[in-house]
Scaffold this active site. Structure first.
Site, short mmCIF file in Angstrom:
data_model
loop_
_atom_site.label_atom_id
_atom_site.label_comp_id
_atom_site.label_asym_id
_atom_site.label_seq_id
_atom_site.Cartn_x
_atom_site.Cartn_y
_atom_site.Cartn_z
N HIS A 1 0.83 -1.21 0.00
CA HIS A 1 0.00 0.00 0.00
C HIS A 1 0.87 1.27 0.00
CE1 HIS A 1 -3.72 2.26 1.19
NE2 HIS A 1 -2.82 3.07 1.72
N GLU A 2 1.79 1.34 0.95
CA GLU A 2 2.61 2.55 1.07
C GLU A 2 3.54 2.71 -0.15
OE1 GLU A 2 1.65 4.62 3.20
OE2 GLU A 2 0.47 3.23 4.43
N HIS B 1 1.69 4.58 -2.75
CA HIS B 1 1.75 6.03 -2.50
C HIS B 1 3.12 6.58 -2.92
CE1 HIS B 1 -1.98 6.74 -0.37
NE2 HIS B 1 -1.73 5.85 0.56
N GLU C 1 -5.01 7.67 -2.69
CA GLU C 1 -5.49 6.41 -2.15
C GLU C 1 -5.77 5.43 -3.30
OE1 GLU C 1 -5.62 4.51 1.30
OE2 GLU C 1 -4.90 6.54 1.02
ZN ZN Z 1 -3.12 5.17 2.07
#
Ligand code: ZN
Length: 501
Positions: free
Chosen positions: A266-267, A270, A296
């Site tokens: 997830h990170e 980003h 997101e």
């Molecule tokens: Zn996030």
């Protein structure tokens, strides 16, 4: 070339430098600073924040901004400069509409409220938090009122701070679909969840090995270690000083294999966004991701659409088993894929699976709307919360700690923030659908070749920073503005296949 813009440039540079310093302190605070540092350091952060505000809000910048907003001046600006002026105008509108004295009082209240909330959550005492929450809401209503133009609703004003493409009208349509389509699907999927044995996930997994594998995963996805670092913190997050210095964190739990792995995916999503923003934009007001929702969407694209697919794990799974040969000895790839996609109604948003997640957001959206339409009192919020969980998820929180007190957002006055999480998942699904059409995405995943995927996202989303909004990016990329149907269809197809519904 605009001479007026040239005069503005030094102010913008100073603003960015102060912003970078503040970010660095915040990063340090979450990762490396000793426990006792917080009080003294917060003084420094306070002064930096004040300087940041002053470097932006002053007579000279105000004069230059006004001039640059005129048609004649606009004609001399590049696209990038126009975007910067638009962003600066928005900052001005936000910061100037609220009297400085009231803003300061609110900031103090918010930091006190945060501590009160943490104590109330720990002790399961909503009644201790309610009085300060009333004050916070009072301020937010007043501030939104200052900024509301042309009869705009207060909640609409708050939403626009996070995602300019999505107001109440768009979100109502979106959440109606979520409600109608996903509640029955989750019910059905949840009733079969027990058929998937996931006990392997909660065995003991050596932390050092977890760190090693997560670092490998991040690099595999495309995290550039020459321009980024990974550290540890209580809650995983991403921050950036500029596109050559992007920082992510992870949290490792000994008896949970998935937690750190999917957090790092997830990170990294980003981080790849921030690392891929064009060099000409970084360190400007439009040098970050365009919105919370779009950011997101990128993290969730990597985490869910790609990261929970069989094709993604095909070239990787043997390596994972080799890292944990005892724990995963009996677990086939097929079993593992079912495990990482197991879904059922749940109480805690941050631990929710991909399918129940949007329902957590639906509940918060409906409650926030009620708060700002004066349709519910603060004292009645736990009741409303519990009723909605029962109605939509079929479960009632046993206490307020696992109910209305679970999230920190409201204690800081962050109303209107939650919808971006769900929008992110939906945008990700739309992008995923489009990419399946324009490239052999699944083959790339099977081959362990993520470069074309990353490059495509760079060219259509990332490199533009905040010069385009979510809908413009989607329109230019897919030919269509935001459309929630892709998200609903994606979830239906995925879970119907996995659970043989
Ligand atoms: Zn996030």
């Amino acid at each position: 070339m605009s001479k007026t813009f040239d005069k503005l440039q030094p102010y913008l540079d100073k603003t960015m430098a102060l912003q970078t310093a503040r970010t660095l302190f915040e990063w340090d605070d979450e990762t490396a600073a000793p426990y006792e540092a917080a009080n003294n350091t917060s003084k420094v952060i306070g002064i930096l924040s004040n300087e940041y505000r002053n470097s932006l809000i002053n007579d000279e910048v105000r004069k230059l901004l006004k001039k640059l907003q005129e048609e004649k001046e606009q004609a001399a600006l590049s696209e990038k400069e126009k975007a910067i002026i638009k962003e600066l105008g928005r900052n001005y509108e936000q910061l100037e509409s609220i009297p400085a004295e009231e803003y300061r009082a609110f900031s103090e209240l918010a930091s006190k409220s945060c501590r009160t909330w943490a104590r109330a959550k720990k002790g399961n005492k909503y009644e201790d938090f309610a009085p300060i929450l009333k004050e916070i809401i009072g301020y937010k209503k007043k501030f939104a009122g200052y900024r509301a133009k042309n009869g705009k609703k207060p909640y609409e004003v708050l939403l626009s701070d996070f995602e300019e493409s999505f107001g109440i009208k768009e979100l109502d349509i979106f959440f109606e679909k979520v409600k109608k389509e996903l509640i029955p699907l989750l019910k059905e999927v949840g009733s079969k969840a027990d058929t998937i044995d996931k006990s392997y996930n909660y065995l003991n997994y050596d932390i050092d090995k977890q760190k090693e594998f997560c670092k490998f995963l991040s690099g595999y996805l495309g995290f550039d270690f020459n321009r980024g670092v990974i550290a540890e913190s209580a809650h995983p997050f991403t921050t950036q000083l500029h596109n050559h210095d992007v920082r992510i964190t992870d949290r490792y739990i000994e008896d949970n294999l998935e937690s750190a792995m999917f957090s790092i995916i997830h990170e990294t999503g980003h981080a790849i966004y921030e690392m891929s923003i064009d060099d000409s934009l970084t360190q400007t007001l439009v040098g970050g991701g365009t919105s919370m929702g779009m950011h997101e969407s990128q993290s969730r694209f990597f985490e869910n659409n790609i990261g929970r697919s069989k094709e993604f794990w095909e070239p990787l799974y043997d390596k994972l088993v080799a890292a944990y040969p005892v724990q995963l000895k009996e677990i086939s790839l097929e079993h593992f894929i079912k495990g990482i996609n197991k879904a059922a109604p749940s109480l805690i948003r941050t631990e929710a699976d991909e399918l129940s997640y949007p329902l957590h957001i639906l509940i918060r959206y409906e409650i926030e709307k009620m708060i700002f339409n004066d349709e519910v009192t603060v004292d009645d919020l736990p009741n409303v919360w519990n009723k909605k969980y029962q109605e939509y998820m079929g479960i009632t929180p046993p206490d307020n700690t696992s109910g209305i007190l679970q999230d920190t957002h409201w204690s800081m006055g962050e109303f209107g923030y939650f919808p971006s999480y769900a929008i992110g998942s939906a945008v990700a699904a739309q992008i995923y659908h489009h990419m399946l059409e324009v490239m052999p995405l699944k083959d790339y995943l099977k081959d362990g070749n993520l470069t074309p995927i990353r490059e495509y996202l760079k060219d259509t989303v990332h490199k533009y920073g905040a010069t385009k909004n979510t809908n413009q990016i989607l329109k230019d990329m897919t030919g269509e503005e935001f459309n929630a149907d892709y998200y609903i269809n994606y979830l239906k197809e995925k879970y119907e296949l996995l659970y043989e519904i």
